[in-house]
Write a protein that holds these residues in place. Structure first.
Motif, PDB file in Angstrom:
ATOM      1  N   ALA A   1       0.841  -1.147   0.015  1.00 24.94           N
ATOM      2  CA  ALA A   1       0.072  -0.108   0.030  1.00 24.94           C
ATOM      3  C   ALA A   1       0.922   1.231   0.043  1.00 24.94           C
ATOM      4  O   ALA A   1       1.860   1.316   0.893  1.00 24.94           O
TER       5      ALA A   1
ATOM      6  N   MET B   1       0.666   5.686  -0.565  1.00 25.05           N
ATOM      7  CA  MET B   1      -0.360   6.685  -0.910  1.00 25.05           C
ATOM      8  C   MET B   1       0.555   7.642  -1.787  1.00 25.05           C
ATOM      9  O   MET B   1      -0.347   8.287  -2.828  1.00 25.05           O
TER      10      MET B   1
ATOM     11  N   ASN C   1       6.135   6.337  -2.139  1.00 22.22           N
ATOM     12  CA  ASN C   1       7.383   5.768  -1.604  1.00 22.22           C
ATOM     13  C   ASN C   1       7.344   4.530  -1.282  1.00 22.22           C
ATOM     14  O   ASN C   1       8.606   3.763  -1.668  1.00 22.22           O
TER      15      ASN C   1
ATOM     16  N   GLU D   1       5.783   2.220  -2.628  1.00 26.12           N
ATOM     17  CA  GLU D   1       5.733   1.739  -4.055  1.00 26.12           C
ATOM     18  C   GLU D   1       7.240   1.622  -4.831  1.00 26.12           C
ATOM     19  O   GLU D   1       7.414   0.483  -5.185  1.00 26.12           O
TER      20      GLU D   1
ATOM     21  N   TRP E   1       0.186   5.004   9.014  1.00 27.78           N
ATOM     22  CA  TRP E   1      -0.772   6.200   8.954  1.00 27.78           C
ATOM     23  C   TRP E   1      -1.162   6.421  10.483  1.00 27.78           C
ATOM     24  O   TRP E   1      -0.922   5.684  11.123  1.00 27.78           O
TER      25      TRP E   1
ATOM     26  N   ALA F   1       8.544   5.424   5.944  1.00 27.64           N
ATOM     27  CA  ALA F   1       7.778   6.052   7.211  1.00 27.64           C
ATOM     28  C   ALA F   1       8.488   7.292   7.465  1.00 27.64           C
ATOM     29  O   ALA F   1       9.272   7.793   6.884  1.00 27.64           O
ATOM     30  N   ASP F   2       8.033   8.030   8.507  1.00 28.66           N
ATOM     31  CA  ASP F   2       8.652   9.096   8.827  1.00 28.66           C
ATOM     32  C   ASP F   2       9.111   9.244  10.513  1.00 28.66           C
ATOM     33  O   ASP F   2       8.206   9.224  11.125  1.00 28.66           O
TER      34      ASP F   2
ATOM     35  N   PHE G   1       7.790   5.358  14.496  1.00 29.84           N
ATOM     36  CA  PHE G   1       8.305   5.090  13.427  1.00 29.84           C
ATOM     37  C   PHE G   1       7.977   3.591  12.712  1.00 29.84           C
ATOM     38  O   PHE G   1       8.277   2.712  13.152  1.00 29.84           O
TER      39      PHE G   1
HETATM   40  C1  LIG Z   1      -1.739  11.784   8.522  1.00 29.69           C
HETATM   41  C2  LIG Z   1      -0.508  11.020   8.575  1.00 29.69           C
HETATM   42  C3  LIG Z   1       0.048  10.034   9.567  1.00 29.69           C
HETATM   43  C4  LIG Z   1       1.163   9.598   9.520  1.00 29.69           C
HETATM   44  N1  LIG Z   1       1.538   8.461  10.820  1.00 29.69           N
HETATM   45  C5  LIG Z   1       2.626   8.148  10.583  1.00 29.69           C
HETATM   46  C6  LIG Z   1       3.292   7.499  11.744  1.00 29.69           C
HETATM   47  O1  LIG Z   1       2.493   7.379  12.884  1.00 29.69           O
HETATM   48  N2  LIG Z   1       4.408   6.776  11.808  1.00 29.69           N
HETATM   49  C7  LIG Z   1       5.264   7.022  10.763  1.00 29.69           C
HETATM   50  O2  LIG Z   1       6.435   6.438  10.915  1.00 29.69           O
HETATM   51  N3  LIG Z   1       4.926   7.777   9.753  1.00 29.69           N
HETATM   52  C8  LIG Z   1       3.625   8.220   9.631  1.00 29.69           C
HETATM   53  N4  LIG Z   1       3.384   9.091   8.647  1.00 29.69           N
HETATM   54  C9  LIG Z   1       4.221   9.276   7.380  1.00 29.69           C
HETATM   55  C10 LIG Z   1       3.895   8.327   6.270  1.00 29.69           C
HETATM   56  O3  LIG Z   1       4.003   6.824   6.650  1.00 29.69           O
HETATM   57  C11 LIG Z   1       5.189   8.693   5.142  1.00 29.69           C
HETATM   58  O4  LIG Z   1       4.699   9.775   4.802  1.00 29.69           O
HETATM   59  C12 LIG Z   1       5.588   7.714   4.316  1.00 29.69           C
HETATM   60  O5  LIG Z   1       6.500   8.095   3.370  1.00 29.69           O
HETATM   61  C13 LIG Z   1       4.220   7.378   3.111  1.00 29.69           C
HETATM   62  O6  LIG Z   1       4.548   6.466   2.269  1.00 29.69           O
HETATM   63  P1  LIG Z   1       4.027   6.212   0.718  1.00 29.69           P
HETATM   64  O7  LIG Z   1       4.402   7.010  -0.150  1.00 29.69           O
HETATM   65  O8  LIG Z   1       4.015   4.760   0.394  1.00 29.69           O
HETATM   66  O9  LIG Z   1       2.468   6.467   0.971  1.00 29.69           O
HETATM   67  C14 LIG Z   1       2.084   9.736   8.719  1.00 29.69           C
HETATM   68  C15 LIG Z   1       1.704  10.474   7.372  1.00 29.69           C
HETATM   69  C16 LIG Z   1       0.329  11.082   7.364  1.00 29.69           C
HETATM   70  C17 LIG Z   1      -0.003  11.939   6.147  1.00 29.69           C
END
Ligand SMILES: Cc1cc2nc3c(=O)[nH]c(=O)nc-3n(C[C@H](O)[C@H](O)[C@H](O)COP(=O)(O)O)c2cc1C
Length: 147
Positions: free
Chosen positions: A9, A11, A14, A16, A59, A91-92, A98
């Protein structure tokens, strides 16, 4: 020849990108690979593969993405005894939990009988070129574990 299923999954792309780099590494082993978005996958499919890799960004407050929830619930109906598995995700680190989705998926894979072949792979946001190489190496190593 080993068969590997990669379900992810993502969004903003990243996770992907991680999935695609991992698949590049897996391909070097000659394994047969199926790469799918979780939206096109059903957990029961996992039983047809020797290796399973699940990828998800994190998320909310350390949660699985909403689009993974149906698949996650369906996992309880599947036995992965004799299969090797691992999880990955972007993740972030500015969030307190994290990459918690990677830990949630790893725990569920273990609970339904899979052998966790590799520690979960967490990458900070968008994978750099070095990190993509790390993802390819992760795929190569996972394939070696299936040999
Ligand atoms: C509303 C929201 C909540 C998030 N919560 C977390 C979190 O709890 N822990 C974490 O490590 N990253 C969190 N993230 C960061 C996402 O996991 C990160 O931006 C990731 O690179 C998205 O991956 P994607 O490009 O595959 O969608 C959150 C991002 C958003 C927008």
């Amino acid at each position: 020849m080993a068969k590997v299923l990669v379900v992810y999954a993502s969004m903003t792309g990243n996770t992907e990108e991680m999935a695609e780099a991992i698949v590049d590494g897996l391909k070097e082993s000659g394994a047969e690979i199926v790469l799918k978005s979780v939206l096109d996958a059903n957990a029961s499919e996992m039983a047809h593969y020797d290796g399973i890799l699940l990828g998800a960004y994190t998320w909310g407050d350390g949660e699985l993405p909403d689009e993974f929830l149906d698949f996650y619930e369906e996992m309880d109906e599947v036995s992965l005894e004799g299969r090797k598995a691992a999880a990955f995700g972007s993740a972030d680190s500015s969030y307190p939990l994290f990459g918690a989705a990677v830990d949630i998926l790893t725990a569920k894979l273990k609970q339904i009988g899979a052998e966790i072949a590799m520690e979960g792979l967490k990458i900070e946001l968008c994978p750099s070129e070095d990190e993509k190489e790390h993802c390819r190496a992760y795929g190569r190593k996972f394939a070696e574990k299936l040999a």
